[in-house]
Design an enzyme around this catalytic site. Structure first.
Site, PDB file in Angstrom:
ATOM      1  N   TYR A  31       0.826  -1.202   0.000  1.00 12.24           N
ATOM      2  CA  TYR A  31       0.000   0.000   0.000  1.00 12.24           C
ATOM      3  C   TYR A  31       0.865   1.259   0.000  1.00 12.24           C
ATOM      4  CZ  TYR A  31       0.947   1.027   4.944  1.00 12.24           C
ATOM      5  OH  TYR A  31       1.560   1.358   6.123  1.00 12.24           O
ATOM      6  N   ARG A  50       8.262   4.178  -4.772  1.00  8.05           N
ATOM      7  CA  ARG A  50       8.312   3.209  -3.667  1.00  8.05           C
ATOM      8  C   ARG A  50       7.279   2.109  -3.864  1.00  8.05           C
ATOM      9  NH1 ARG A  50       7.772   5.570   2.275  1.00  8.05           N
ATOM     10  NH2 ARG A  50       5.582   5.679   1.677  1.00  8.05           N
ATOM     11  N   ARG A  99      -7.212 -20.538  -1.729  1.00 10.43           N
ATOM     12  CA  ARG A  99      -6.115 -20.423  -0.757  1.00 10.43           C
ATOM     13  C   ARG A  99      -5.035 -21.484  -0.968  1.00 10.43           C
ATOM     14  NH1 ARG A  99      -4.164 -22.019   4.145  1.00 10.43           N
ATOM     15  NH2 ARG A  99      -3.415 -20.350   5.505  1.00 10.43           N
ATOM     16  N   HIS A 101      -0.442 -21.420  -0.559  1.00  4.69           N
ATOM     17  CA  HIS A 101       0.640 -20.487  -0.233  1.00  4.69           C
ATOM     18  C   HIS A 101       1.437 -20.028  -1.449  1.00  4.69           C
ATOM     19  CE1 HIS A 101      -0.416 -21.671   3.787  1.00  4.69           C
ATOM     20  NE2 HIS A 101       0.406 -20.758   4.277  1.00  4.69           N
ATOM     21  N   GLU A 178      12.370   2.629  14.027  1.00  7.38           N
ATOM     22  CA  GLU A 178      11.379   3.609  13.553  1.00  7.38           C
ATOM     23  C   GLU A 178      10.123   3.467  14.395  1.00  7.38           C
ATOM     24  OE1 GLU A 178       9.991   2.799   9.523  1.00  7.38           O
ATOM     25  OE2 GLU A 178      10.097   0.649   9.881  1.00  7.38           O
TER      26      GLU A 178
HETATM   27  N1  PDD Z   1       3.028   5.164   7.329  1.00  4.84           N
HETATM   28  N2  PDD Z   1       7.686   3.908   8.817  1.00  4.84           N
HETATM   29  C1  PDD Z   1       6.563   3.188   8.772  1.00  4.84           C
HETATM   30  C2  PDD Z   1       6.548   1.838   9.400  1.00  4.84           C
HETATM   31  C3  PDD Z   1       5.402   3.705   8.149  1.00  4.84           C
HETATM   32  O1  PDD Z   1       4.281   2.974   8.104  1.00  4.84           O
HETATM   33  C4  PDD Z   1       5.444   5.011   7.596  1.00  4.84           C
HETATM   34  C5  PDD Z   1       4.255   5.603   6.895  1.00  4.84           C
HETATM   35  C6  PDD Z   1       6.656   5.739   7.686  1.00  4.84           C
HETATM   36  C7  PDD Z   1       6.803   7.124   7.108  1.00  4.84           C
HETATM   37  O2  PDD Z   1       6.851   7.067   5.718  1.00  4.84           O
HETATM   38  P1  PDD Z   1       6.325   8.284   4.839  1.00  4.84           P
HETATM   39  O3  PDD Z   1       7.076   9.480   5.232  1.00  4.84           O
HETATM   40  O4  PDD Z   1       6.615   7.860   3.452  1.00  4.84           O
HETATM   41  O5  PDD Z   1       4.850   8.428   5.121  1.00  4.84           O
HETATM   42  C8  PDD Z   1       7.758   5.139   8.285  1.00  4.84           C
HETATM   43  C9  PDD Z   1       1.817   5.532   6.627  1.00  4.84           C
HETATM   44  C10 PDD Z   1       1.574   6.999   6.598  1.00  4.84           C
HETATM   45  C11 PDD Z   1       0.646   4.734   7.196  1.00  4.84           C
HETATM   46  O6  PDD Z   1       0.842   3.544   7.392  1.00  4.84           O
HETATM   47  O7  PDD Z   1      -0.438   5.283   7.395  1.00  4.84           O
END
Ligand code: PDD
Length: 283
Positions: A31, A50, A99, A101, A178
């Site tokens: 996504y 990405r 289904r 894998h 993160e």
């Molecule tokens: N999340 N790390 C993770 C695990 C994320 O899910 C996201 C973004 C980021 C930041 O990436 P970016 O700057 O490209 O949004 C870092 C989105 C917004 C979400 O899951 O809603």
């Protein structure tokens, strides 16, 4: 709400996704979340790049990436979102098949779902900062893929919520990788430090923009792990993301970051980031 589903623009209520969809059964999909400011997308090409990479890494053949921008623009227009803030959500799964894998046969078409919604920016958090909690990073080792399989992130964020915090920060081998839906940075003696791009983090679009701003503004930075044991020496902490933008972190667990208010470097970057957005909107 009008959404895009497998080639058609239809009311959201009319979307029918099979219980055999591999997204439903295996979370076998990827996504993206893109921000729109007054009808202008922020870094759309970077998100598209990405998304294409995520698809390639999990071997989903999808040949319509070029049309995604037009679809997203149409959704913003048709849902009356050209004024103000909105987000676009794009999800592509490996499609519907019994289904099993292993991958389904080559004729199986990916399922494509895209929606656009109004977004209420968390301005209070930008001003006052948020609390975060530390949680073990129990995720798989391909966090660079923006996969829909977000169970560890969901559990982590729920832990934050139950502790009256807004974000959970993952700790792997003693280092903060993160957040559950954001990238993380700390500032030590004026230098911004953030986990290096690797399979252990998502290469955030916001993170990329912030590092570019650091270069332009001559704010020193280092892509290096921030270890939990060093965290208490940090003067500032912040999280970065599409929906959070640049949000100060003023508390981690029971520890107050700096004097417990948003840091100088953080607020400088937040201002510069906002100015970047203003430029896009006025173009
Ligand atoms: N999340 N790390 C993770 C695990 C994320 O899910 C996201 C973004 C980021 C930041 O990436 P970016 O700057 O490209 O949004 C870092 C989105 C917004 C979400 O899951 O809603």
């Amino acid at each position: 709400m009008i959404v895009y589903f497998n080639g058609r623009f239809i009311p959201k209520e009319e979307v029918k996704i099979s219980p055999d969809d591999r997204g439903f059964v295996f979370a076998d999909g990827i996504y993206e979340v893109v921000r729109s400011y007054s009808g202008r997308f922020f870094e759309f090409e970077a998100h598209l790049k990405r998304l294409t990479r995520s698809l390639r890494e999990i071997h989903i053949s999808f040949h319509e990436s070029e049309s995604l921008r037009d679809i997203c623009e149409a959704l913003i227009r048709d849902n009356d979102l050209k004024e103000g803030d909105a987000t676009v959500y794009i999800q592509i799964t490996r499609g519907t098949a019994p289904r099993k894998h292993t991958f389904p046969d080559k004729t199986t078409q990916p399922t494509v779902y895209i929606s656009a919604s109004a977004f209420d920016p968390p301005e209070e958090n930008w001003k006052k900062g948020i609390k975060a909690v530390l949680v073990p990073d129990i995720r798989w080792s391909r966090c660079d893929i923006k996969a829909t399989a977000l169970l560890s992130n969901v559990l982590a964020n729920q832990r934050a919520y139950q502790n009256h915090a807004q974000e959970a920060l993952f700790v792997r081998d003693g280092a903060i990788t993160e957040g559950s839906h954001t990238n993380f940075c700390a500032v030590f003696d004026g230098q911004l430090v953030t986990f290096p791009e690797s399979n252990y983090i998502l290469s955030g679009i916001t993170r990329g923009v912030i590092l570019k701003l650091c270069r332009e503004m001559e704010i020193p930075f280092r892509e290096f792990p921030v270890f939990e044991r060093d965290l208490k020496r940090a003067d500032e902490c912040m999280i970065l993301g599409t929906t959070t933008e640049v949000t100060p972190v003023v508390q981690v667990d029971e520890w107050k970051v700096g004097d417990g208010t948003p840091g100088t470097v953080t607020m400088k970057l937040q201002k510069a980031f906002r100015e970047t957005i203003c430029k896009i909107v006025s173009q």
